[in-house]
Design a protein around this motif. Structure first.
Motif, PDB file in Angstrom:
ATOM      1  N   ASP A 129       0.861  -1.184   0.000  1.00 60.32           N
ATOM      2  CA  ASP A 129       0.000   0.000   0.000  1.00 60.32           C
ATOM      3  C   ASP A 129       0.889   1.223   0.000  1.00 60.32           C
ATOM      4  O   ASP A 129       1.854   1.300   0.779  1.00 60.32           O
ATOM      5  N   ILE A 130       0.578   2.189  -0.872  1.00 54.71           N
ATOM      6  CA  ILE A 130       1.376   3.406  -0.934  1.00 54.71           C
ATOM      7  C   ILE A 130       0.483   4.630  -0.771  1.00 54.71           C
ATOM      8  O   ILE A 130      -0.721   4.580  -1.010  1.00 54.71           O
ATOM      9  N   LEU A 131       1.106   5.720  -0.369  1.00 53.35           N
ATOM     10  CA  LEU A 131       0.412   6.972  -0.125  1.00 53.35           C
ATOM     11  C   LEU A 131       0.565   7.908  -1.325  1.00 53.35           C
ATOM     12  O   LEU A 131       1.485   7.757  -2.127  1.00 53.35           O
ATOM     13  N   GLU A 132      -0.311   8.894  -1.409  1.00 52.23           N
ATOM     14  CA  GLU A 132      -0.177   9.923  -2.434  1.00 52.23           C
ATOM     15  C   GLU A 132       1.149  10.646  -2.212  1.00 52.23           C
ATOM     16  O   GLU A 132       1.528  10.940  -1.069  1.00 52.23           O
ATOM     17  N   TYR A 133       1.884  10.907  -3.264  1.00 50.78           N
ATOM     18  CA  TYR A 133       3.186  11.596  -3.281  1.00 50.78           C
ATOM     19  C   TYR A 133       4.333  10.754  -2.717  1.00 50.78           C
ATOM     20  O   TYR A 133       5.449  11.234  -2.616  1.00 50.78           O
ATOM     21  N   GLN A 134       4.085   9.485  -2.353  1.00 52.62           N
ATOM     22  CA  GLN A 134       5.166   8.623  -1.889  1.00 52.62           C
ATOM     23  C   GLN A 134       6.086   8.310  -3.063  1.00 52.62           C
ATOM     24  O   GLN A 134       5.630   8.015  -4.167  1.00 52.62           O
ATOM     25  N   GLU A 135       7.393   8.361  -2.839  1.00 53.06           N
ATOM     26  CA  GLU A 135       8.354   8.037  -3.888  1.00 53.06           C
ATOM     27  C   GLU A 135       8.315   6.535  -4.144  1.00 53.06           C
ATOM     28  O   GLU A 135       8.395   5.742  -3.216  1.00 53.06           O
ATOM     29  N   VAL A 136       8.161   6.164  -5.416  1.00 52.79           N
ATOM     30  CA  VAL A 136       8.043   4.746  -5.766  1.00 52.79           C
ATOM     31  C   VAL A 136       9.230   4.235  -6.581  1.00 52.79           C
ATOM     32  O   VAL A 136       9.479   3.037  -6.628  1.00 52.79           O
ATOM     33  N   LEU A 137       9.966   5.156  -7.201  1.00 59.78           N
ATOM     34  CA  LEU A 137      11.021   4.742  -8.118  1.00 59.78           C
ATOM     35  C   LEU A 137      12.016   5.885  -8.285  1.00 59.78           C
ATOM     36  O   LEU A 137      11.624   7.052  -8.193  1.00 59.78           O
ATOM     37  N   ILE A 138      13.276   5.554  -8.511  1.00 62.15           N
ATOM     38  CA  ILE A 138      14.302   6.558  -8.814  1.00 62.15           C
ATOM     39  C   ILE A 138      14.708   6.381 -10.276  1.00 62.15           C
ATOM     40  O   ILE A 138      15.079   5.286 -10.693  1.00 62.15           O
ATOM     41  N   LEU A 139      14.601   7.467 -11.034  1.00 61.08           N
ATOM     42  CA  LEU A 139      14.908   7.458 -12.460  1.00 61.08           C
ATOM     43  C   LEU A 139      16.069   8.420 -12.711  1.00 61.08           C
ATOM     44  O   LEU A 139      16.017   9.577 -12.293  1.00 61.08           O
ATOM     45  N   GLU A 140      17.119   7.930 -13.363  1.00 61.48           N
ATOM     46  CA  GLU A 140      18.254   8.788 -13.700  1.00 61.48           C
ATOM     47  C   GLU A 140      18.056   9.324 -15.107  1.00 61.48           C
ATOM     48  O   GLU A 140      17.857   8.562 -16.060  1.00 61.48           O
ATOM     49  N   ALA A 141      18.099  10.650 -15.224  1.00 61.02           N
ATOM     50  CA  ALA A 141      17.966  11.302 -16.528  1.00 61.02           C
ATOM     51  C   ALA A 141      18.934  12.478 -16.566  1.00 61.02           C
ATOM     52  O   ALA A 141      18.978  13.268 -15.619  1.00 61.02           O
ATOM     53  N   MET A 142      19.708  12.580 -17.612  1.00 60.33           N
ATOM     54  CA  MET A 142      20.686  13.652 -17.787  1.00 60.33           C
ATOM     55  C   MET A 142      21.609  13.763 -16.571  1.00 60.33           C
ATOM     56  O   MET A 142      21.848  14.844 -16.049  1.00 60.33           O
ATOM     57  N   LYS A 143      22.075  12.614 -16.082  1.00 60.92           N
ATOM     58  CA  LYS A 143      23.014  12.498 -14.960  1.00 60.92           C
ATOM     59  C   LYS A 143      22.459  13.009 -13.634  1.00 60.92           C
ATOM     60  O   LYS A 143      23.202  13.279 -12.707  1.00 60.92           O
ATOM     61  N   MET A 144      21.145  13.134 -13.549  1.00 63.30           N
ATOM     62  CA  MET A 144      20.488  13.529 -12.299  1.00 63.30           C
ATOM     63  C   MET A 144      19.515  12.435 -11.885  1.00 63.30           C
ATOM     64  O   MET A 144      18.844  11.857 -12.741  1.00 63.30           O
ATOM     65  N   GLU A 145      19.441  12.148 -10.591  1.00 64.69           N
ATOM     66  CA  GLU A 145      18.483  11.170 -10.090  1.00 64.69           C
ATOM     67  C   GLU A 145      17.187  11.889  -9.726  1.00 64.69           C
ATOM     68  O   GLU A 145      17.216  12.888  -9.013  1.00 64.69           O
ATOM     69  N   ASN A 146      16.079  11.378 -10.251  1.00 65.92           N
ATOM     70  CA  ASN A 146      14.767  11.982 -10.028  1.00 65.92           C
ATOM     71  C   ASN A 146      13.863  10.971  -9.326  1.00 65.92           C
ATOM     72  O   ASN A 146      13.669   9.863  -9.825  1.00 65.92           O
ATOM     73  N   ALA A 147      13.317  11.368  -8.181  1.00 64.13           N
ATOM     74  CA  ALA A 147      12.373  10.518  -7.459  1.00 64.13           C
ATOM     75  C   ALA A 147      11.010  10.649  -8.132  1.00 64.13           C
ATOM     76  O   ALA A 147      10.517  11.765  -8.345  1.00 64.13           O
ATOM     77  N   ILE A 148      10.410   9.527  -8.483  1.00 65.44           N
ATOM     78  CA  ILE A 148       9.091   9.523  -9.126  1.00 65.44           C
ATOM     79  C   ILE A 148       8.044   9.220  -8.053  1.00 65.44           C
ATOM     80  O   ILE A 148       8.056   8.141  -7.466  1.00 65.44           O
ATOM     81  N   PRO A 149       7.133  10.188  -7.789  1.00 67.13           N
ATOM     82  CA  PRO A 149       6.109   9.976  -6.757  1.00 67.13           C
ATOM     83  C   PRO A 149       4.831   9.376  -7.337  1.00 67.13           C
ATOM     84  O   PRO A 149       4.556   9.486  -8.532  1.00 67.13           O
ATOM     85  N   SER A 150       4.052   8.779  -6.462  1.00 70.31           N
ATOM     86  CA  SER A 150       2.732   8.278  -6.852  1.00 70.31           C
ATOM     87  C   SER A 150       1.761   9.456  -6.893  1.00 70.31           C
ATOM     88  O   SER A 150       1.730  10.261  -5.963  1.00 70.31           O
ATOM     89  N   PRO A 151       0.943   9.573  -7.933  1.00 78.03           N
ATOM     90  CA  PRO A 151      -0.004  10.688  -8.014  1.00 78.03           C
ATOM     91  C   PRO A 151      -1.207  10.519  -7.091  1.00 78.03           C
ATOM     92  O   PRO A 151      -1.949  11.462  -6.860  1.00 78.03           O
ATOM     93  N   GLU A 152      -1.393   9.304  -6.556  1.00 80.29           N
ATOM     94  CA  GLU A 152      -2.533   9.044  -5.675  1.00 80.29           C
ATOM     95  C   GLU A 152      -2.232   7.817  -4.812  1.00 80.29           C
ATOM     96  O   GLU A 152      -1.331   7.053  -5.123  1.00 80.29           O
TER      97      GLU A 152
END
Length: 71
Positions: A23-46
């Motif tokens: 079970d996850i919460l809204e805005y909880q980080e679910v995945l880390i994606l590296e793009a252009m040498k930067m790590e971006n946390a991908i949150p759940s929209p709901e």
């Protein structure tokens, strides 16, 4: 009804922070994606429960590719 979490940009999956059935919460980080040498946390929209993880660590993904499916 299921909800998909999409990649906002092309990149490489560095880490997956959730497991199927979790079970996850809204805005909880679910995945880390590296793009252009930067790590971006991908949150759940709901809040929801992770039904399926569509990618693996080190996968390269395209923009708008489905990363996770929530129920």
């Amino acid at each position: 009804m299921s909800k998909q979490i999409l990649a906002p940009m092309p990149g490489k999956v560095v880490d997956i922070l959730v497991k199927v059935g979790e079970d996850i919460l809204e805005y909880q980080e679910v995945l880390i994606l590296e793009a252009m040498k930067m790590e971006n946390a991908i949150p759940s929209p709901e809040p929801g429960k992770v039904r399926e993880i569509m990618v693996k660590k080190d996968d390269t993904v395209a923009a708008q590719q489905v990363l996770l499916v929530l129920e």
